[in-house]
Scaffold this motif. Structure first.
Motif, PDB file in Angstrom:
ATOM      1  N   ASP A 121      10.652 -31.809  54.811  1.00 35.88           N
ATOM      2  CA  ASP A 121       9.698 -30.712  54.666  1.00 35.88           C
ATOM      3  C   ASP A 121      10.455 -29.413  54.405  1.00 35.88           C
ATOM      4  N   PRO A 122      10.332 -28.835  53.211  1.00 35.35           N
ATOM      5  CA  PRO A 122      11.078 -27.611  52.902  1.00 35.35           C
ATOM      6  C   PRO A 122      10.644 -26.407  53.729  1.00 35.35           C
ATOM      7  N   ARG A 123       9.500 -26.501  54.381  1.00 36.31           N
ATOM      8  CA  ARG A 123       9.032 -25.390  55.216  1.00 36.31           C
ATOM      9  C   ARG A 123       9.708 -25.375  56.568  1.00 36.31           C
ATOM     10  N   VAL A 124      10.394 -26.465  56.913  1.00 41.52           N
ATOM     11  CA  VAL A 124      11.027 -26.602  58.225  1.00 41.52           C
ATOM     12  C   VAL A 124      12.544 -26.607  58.061  1.00 41.52           C
ATOM     13  N   LEU A 125      13.218 -25.835  58.907  1.00 39.86           N
ATOM     14  CA  LEU A 125      14.673 -25.779  58.906  1.00 39.86           C
ATOM     15  C   LEU A 125      15.185 -26.178  60.286  1.00 39.86           C
ATOM     16  N   SER A 126      15.992 -27.225  60.337  1.00 43.04           N
ATOM     17  CA  SER A 126      16.592 -27.689  61.588  1.00 43.04           C
ATOM     18  C   SER A 126      18.092 -27.448  61.527  1.00 43.04           C
ATOM     19  N   MET A 150      17.998 -26.574  66.852  1.00 37.63           N
ATOM     20  CA  MET A 150      16.901 -25.616  66.790  1.00 37.63           C
ATOM     21  C   MET A 150      16.017 -25.910  65.592  1.00 37.63           C
ATOM     22  N   ILE A 151      14.711 -25.813  65.788  1.00 34.94           N
ATOM     23  CA  ILE A 151      13.749 -26.088  64.714  1.00 34.94           C
ATOM     24  C   ILE A 151      13.011 -24.797  64.376  1.00 34.94           C
ATOM     25  N   PHE A 152      13.102 -24.413  63.114  1.00 36.84           N
ATOM     26  CA  PHE A 152      12.453 -23.197  62.631  1.00 36.84           C
ATOM     27  C   PHE A 152      11.423 -23.549  61.558  1.00 36.84           C
ATOM     28  N   GLU A 153      10.412 -22.719  61.476  1.00 33.78           N
ATOM     29  CA  GLU A 153       9.468 -22.784  60.362  1.00 33.78           C
ATOM     30  C   GLU A 153       9.645 -21.523  59.533  1.00 33.78           C
ATOM     31  N   ARG A 154       9.694 -21.691  58.229  1.00 31.07           N
ATOM     32  CA  ARG A 154       9.879 -20.533  57.365  1.00 31.07           C
ATOM     33  C   ARG A 154       8.593 -19.711  57.318  1.00 31.07           C
TER      34      ARG A 154
END
Length: 208
Positions: free
Chosen positions: A130-135, A151-155
């Motif tokens: 998922d390109p919207r999620v950055l781990s 860490m899990i981020f959402e753009r």
């Protein structure tokens, strides 16, 4: 081409800068964005859901203030408290009157509450679909006592550095895994230092 000219040509080839692959460039950019996010967040409050390796789930309120302060206030009826007071992280169990202490640097949480940590030196982007999620996984092999944190981020453009921290998975040096999921995140609002005080669970002990 004579040997001298050939040698010059080869030297020029060897000296030429090596272009990074697009994926490597993107990873460097993502790590830089995470570093910018972590340094931009001076305080945060959020609701959290915690799940341990046995599948037990607890909820509560998280409060963070840099440098070094964090508080996990669990739901009513849970007799434990975790507090980082700027120097150490405390695990307090009021049901048995015990407390444990360890340096902030020995905890995976140090990545979140120490603004001087440069994660670009020892972190990596975890590939996802998922390109919207950055781990991003942070682990310093020279400091295994720090543990490991993903860490899990959402753009989100409106969040600090365009990233909204959604939670993390922490693995401490003893192999204990804890998953934290966040909701209702609020950044950089004033937080009193008194938030990170606590009552010592030992009988007759003074308030910290």
């Amino acid at each position: 081409m004579n040997r001298f000219a050939l040698a010059l040509a080869l030297a020029g080839t060897l000296a030429a800068p090596v272009a990074l692959a697009p994926a490597a460039v993107a990873q460097q950019g993502d790590l830089a964005a995470v570093q910018t996010h972590l340094r931009a967040v001076e305080s945060m409050t959020a609701a959290f859901t915690q799940t341990d390796r046995a599948g037990k789930t607890l909820t509560g309120t998280l409060t963070l203030k840099k440098p070094g302060k964090i508080r996990f206030q669990y739901e009513k009826g849970v007799p434990i408290l975790i507090v980082g007071d700027g120097k150490a992280i405390w695990f307090l169990d009021y049901s048995v009157g015990q407390r444990s202490r360890w340096p902030i640097g020995d905890s995976p949480l140090g990545v979140l509450i120490d603004p001087n940590r440069d994660i670009t030196r020892y972190a990596k982007v975890v590939p996802g679909s998922d390109p919207r999620v950055l781990s991003v996984e942070a682990y310093d092999p020279k400091r295994p006592e720090y543990g490991r944190i993903t860490m899990i981020f959402e753009r989100q453009p409106s969040a600090p550095a365009g990233l909204m921290l959604q939670g993390w998975v922490a693995l401490d040096s003893q192999g204990n895994r804890t998953t934290i999921r966040l909701a209702d995140q609020r950044f950089n609002a004033p937080v009193s230092d008194s938030t990170f005080r606590f009552n010592d669970p030992r009988r007759g002990a003074r308030r910290s």
